[in-house]
Write an enzyme that holds these catalytic residues in place. Structure first.
Site, PDB file in Angstrom:
ATOM      1  N   TYR A 156      15.447 -18.196  42.786  1.00 44.06           N
ATOM      2  CA  TYR A 156      15.190 -18.112  41.350  1.00 44.06           C
ATOM      3  C   TYR A 156      16.531 -17.920  40.644  1.00 44.06           C
ATOM      4  O   TYR A 156      17.289 -17.012  40.988  1.00 44.06           O
ATOM      5  CB  TYR A 156      14.247 -16.950  40.991  1.00 44.06           C
ATOM      6  CG  TYR A 156      14.104 -16.808  39.495  1.00 44.06           C
ATOM      7  CD1 TYR A 156      13.316 -17.690  38.767  1.00 44.06           C
ATOM      8  CD2 TYR A 156      14.825 -15.834  38.796  1.00 44.06           C
ATOM      9  CE1 TYR A 156      13.236 -17.607  37.386  1.00 44.06           C
ATOM     10  CE2 TYR A 156      14.744 -15.741  37.415  1.00 44.06           C
ATOM     11  CZ  TYR A 156      13.954 -16.626  36.719  1.00 44.06           C
ATOM     12  OH  TYR A 156      13.881 -16.549  35.341  1.00 44.06           O
ATOM     13  N   LYS A 158      21.714  -8.631  34.453  1.00 39.21           N
ATOM     14  CA  LYS A 158      20.753  -7.527  34.566  1.00 39.21           C
ATOM     15  C   LYS A 158      21.357  -6.117  34.461  1.00 39.21           C
ATOM     16  O   LYS A 158      21.392  -5.579  33.370  1.00 39.21           O
ATOM     17  CB  LYS A 158      19.918  -7.729  35.822  1.00 39.21           C
ATOM     18  CG  LYS A 158      18.990  -8.940  35.657  1.00 39.21           C
ATOM     19  CD  LYS A 158      17.825  -8.947  36.605  1.00 39.21           C
ATOM     20  CE  LYS A 158      16.726  -9.861  36.145  1.00 39.21           C
ATOM     21  NZ  LYS A 158      16.755 -11.219  36.684  1.00 39.21           N
ATOM     22  N   TYR A 160       6.178 -15.245  30.213  1.00 34.67           N
ATOM     23  CA  TYR A 160       5.163 -15.980  30.972  1.00 34.67           C
ATOM     24  C   TYR A 160       3.749 -15.614  30.521  1.00 34.67           C
ATOM     25  O   TYR A 160       2.927 -15.186  31.317  1.00 34.67           O
ATOM     26  CB  TYR A 160       5.338 -15.729  32.481  1.00 34.67           C
ATOM     27  CG  TYR A 160       6.617 -16.312  33.001  1.00 34.67           C
ATOM     28  CD1 TYR A 160       6.667 -17.621  33.457  1.00 34.67           C
ATOM     29  CD2 TYR A 160       7.789 -15.566  32.992  1.00 34.67           C
ATOM     30  CE1 TYR A 160       7.852 -18.175  33.900  1.00 34.67           C
ATOM     31  CE2 TYR A 160       8.987 -16.115  33.432  1.00 34.67           C
ATOM     32  CZ  TYR A 160       9.005 -17.423  33.889  1.00 34.67           C
ATOM     33  OH  TYR A 160      10.174 -17.963  34.318  1.00 34.67           O
TER      34      TYR A 160
HETATM   35  C1  LIG Z   1      16.801 -12.548  36.267  1.00 34.52           C
HETATM   36  C2  LIG Z   1      17.587 -13.514  37.049  1.00 34.52           C
HETATM   37  C3  LIG Z   1      18.189 -14.629  36.440  1.00 34.52           C
HETATM   38  C4  LIG Z   1      18.013 -14.937  34.961  1.00 34.52           C
HETATM   39  O1  LIG Z   1      18.547 -13.962  34.146  1.00 34.52           O
HETATM   40  P1  LIG Z   1      18.032 -13.841  32.610  1.00 34.52           P
HETATM   41  O2  LIG Z   1      18.878 -12.749  32.035  1.00 34.52           O
HETATM   42  O3  LIG Z   1      16.579 -13.489  32.690  1.00 34.52           O
HETATM   43  O4  LIG Z   1      18.271 -15.152  31.968  1.00 34.52           O
HETATM   44  C5  LIG Z   1      18.921 -15.483  37.239  1.00 34.52           C
HETATM   45  N1  LIG Z   1      19.079 -15.257  38.558  1.00 34.52           N
HETATM   46  C6  LIG Z   1      18.516 -14.191  39.167  1.00 34.52           C
HETATM   47  C7  LIG Z   1      18.753 -13.982  40.622  1.00 34.52           C
HETATM   48  C8  LIG Z   1      17.748 -13.297  38.449  1.00 34.52           C
HETATM   49  O5  LIG Z   1      17.173 -12.252  39.067  1.00 34.52           O
END
Ligand SMILES: *Cc1c(COP(=O)(O)O)cnc(C)c1O
Length: 430
Positions: A147, A277, A19
């Site tokens: 998100y 993650k 970003y």
């Molecule tokens: C970070 C995140 C994503 C996206 O994951 P990326 O590895 O950055 O593509 C999707 N959903 C949630 C809840 C997230 O925290």
């Protein structure tokens, strides 16, 4: 010796950061190395990490058990295509994911990032209804402040206001949005939020393939916590209206909220689950989508009968080996009491900030601490002041938040909350 000023200058001119602009008016801070919860910056300053590299490094950096597993794997087979071939790291990882995730999820798709695992989840949900010859069930119902990623399908289900909907409005698929779950993990609610969601399901369930939601904690869309009873009721409604439930645990999975998976707070199983993650302990990019056998059997019995997805680096053995090591490390550790201790510390050390003018709210759940300010423009100043106090935080709008590694030593945790609180006080007193 590296010539850091010239490296940073090149970075500013040529390299995109998340970003960000390029050329970038704000120089990124050079990092030399990491160890545990300590980040060593280009100028040799050592700072305490408050971010776990966006929820991921739950064991801190360079954990010897994960490093060792990766060393062994890198010398044996760092990568091999997954089409028609398989390997022990993928199989052992799948076994563990099936065992530790909520009941009923026993089919695993290994994806290369969180966003992609959500893309696969959406594709699975749509293909399920196509296979049942109900192709009109092709829209999604999401909640505000969500998100789910940066790709086009996931942008379309992320918050329509703070997401990227206005920028891409002619391209993004139009989905249904229910109000965000009312804020507050412990809050008694009048259930207006869930009633609004039920009205949408009642009116449109024949068009809706799935509900997508982040269980208990809405992450990048506002760092909001909501009550388990909402999730429990949502599960019942999805079953009642014959709509799939997709739980996005990419941020919450692997213990962050105090449960191994946030769905456990409501004692529910989704039909589809995504994790990412912290999956590899913050070492490699990898994510996974899990679903029920009922869904996979239906897709396999339909036309074309195959799940139409397969990235080049699917099931990457190096990332799988890191994931296995990270999961074993987590399960062999007293993670639950560590997260509880962090929660207690965050509450006792951050709560006093709520009395300061300019602070809207303090909220803590598990190993997540959030300070919500009234103003959204103090982030860069607070980040810089925190760095001067020896801690790394990355504020986002009004939100100054931390999510330390579960094994952060107590003195470093103290340094983290002190450095962050002082930075906030300094910025608010100006
Ligand atoms: C970070 C995140 C994503 C996206 O994951 P990326 O590895 O950055 O593509 C999707 N959903 C949630 C809840 C997230 O925290």
């Amino acid at each position: 010796m590296s010539n850091w000023p010239s490296l940073i200058e090149f970075d500013q001119r040529h390299v995109w950061h998340p970003y960000a602009k390029t050329p970038n008016p704000i120089a990124a801070i050079g990092v030399k190395k990491t160890q545990g919860s300590i980040i060593t910056l280009a100028d040799d300053r050592e700072v305490v990490d408050g971010m776990s590299s966006w929820w991921a490094a739950v064991h801190g950096y360079n954990h010897p058990k994960i490093s060792q597993a990766m060393h062994v794997q890198i010398d044996t087979m760092p990568h091999i295509m997954f089409g028609g071939l398989t390997h022990e790291p993928a199989i052992e990882l799948a076994k563990r994911l099936i065992k530790i995730t909520p009941a009923g999820l026993d089919k695993v798709f290994l994806a290369d990032s969180g966003s992609i695992s959500m893309e696969v989840a959406i594709k699975v949900a749509l293909q399920y209804w196509i296979s049942l010859e109900l192709p009109q069930k092709n829209r999604l119902l999401s909640v505000r402040n969500g998100y789910h990623g940066d790709t086009f399908a996931t942008m379309a289900i992320s918050d329509p206001e703070n997401g990227m909907h206005s920028l891409f409005k002619d391209i993004l698929t139009q989905h249904f949005f229910a109000p965000a779950p009312e804020a507050g993990f412990d809050k008694e609610s009048d259930n207006h939020d869930i009633q609004a969601l039920e009205s949408l399901l009642q009116a449109h369930h024949t068009e809706i393939a799935a509900v997508t939601i982040e269980p208990i904690v809405q992450g990048a869309g506002g760092m909001r916590f909501y009550r388990p009873a909402y999730l429990k009721k949502l599960r019942q409604l999805c079953t009642q209206y014959d709509v799939l439930l997709i739980a996005d645990e990419i941020a919450t999975g692997f213990g962050r909220t105090g449960k191994l998976f946030a769905c456990e707070w409501a004692d529910i199983s989704p039909d589809i689950l995504c994790v990412g993650k912290a999956l590899t302990g913050g070492t490699m990019t990898m994510a996974a989508m899990l679903c029920t056998s009922q869904i996979s059997d239906t897709i396999s019995a339909g036309t074309p009968g195959l799940l139409m997805h397969g990235p080049t680096f699917m099931g990457n053995p190096l990332a799988c080996s890191a994931s296995i090591a990270s999961i074993d490390l987590l399960l062999d550790s007293p993670w639950q009491s560590r997260v509880e201790e962090i929660e207690t510390h965050l509450k006792s050390s951050l709560n006093f900030l709520s009395t300061l003018p300019g602070v809207e709210e303090i909220r803590v759940l598990g190993a997540i601490g959030v300070v919500q300010l009234e103003r959204a423009d103090l982030g860069p100043e607070i980040q810089a002041a925190a760095l001067n106090n020896g801690v790394w935080v990355r504020p986002f709008g009004k939100l100054i938040y931390i999510m330390p590694a579960f094994n952060i030593p107590h003195n470093q945790l103290q340094q983290l909350t002190d450095g962050m609180s002082k930075a906030i006080q300094t910025a608010l007193n100006k």
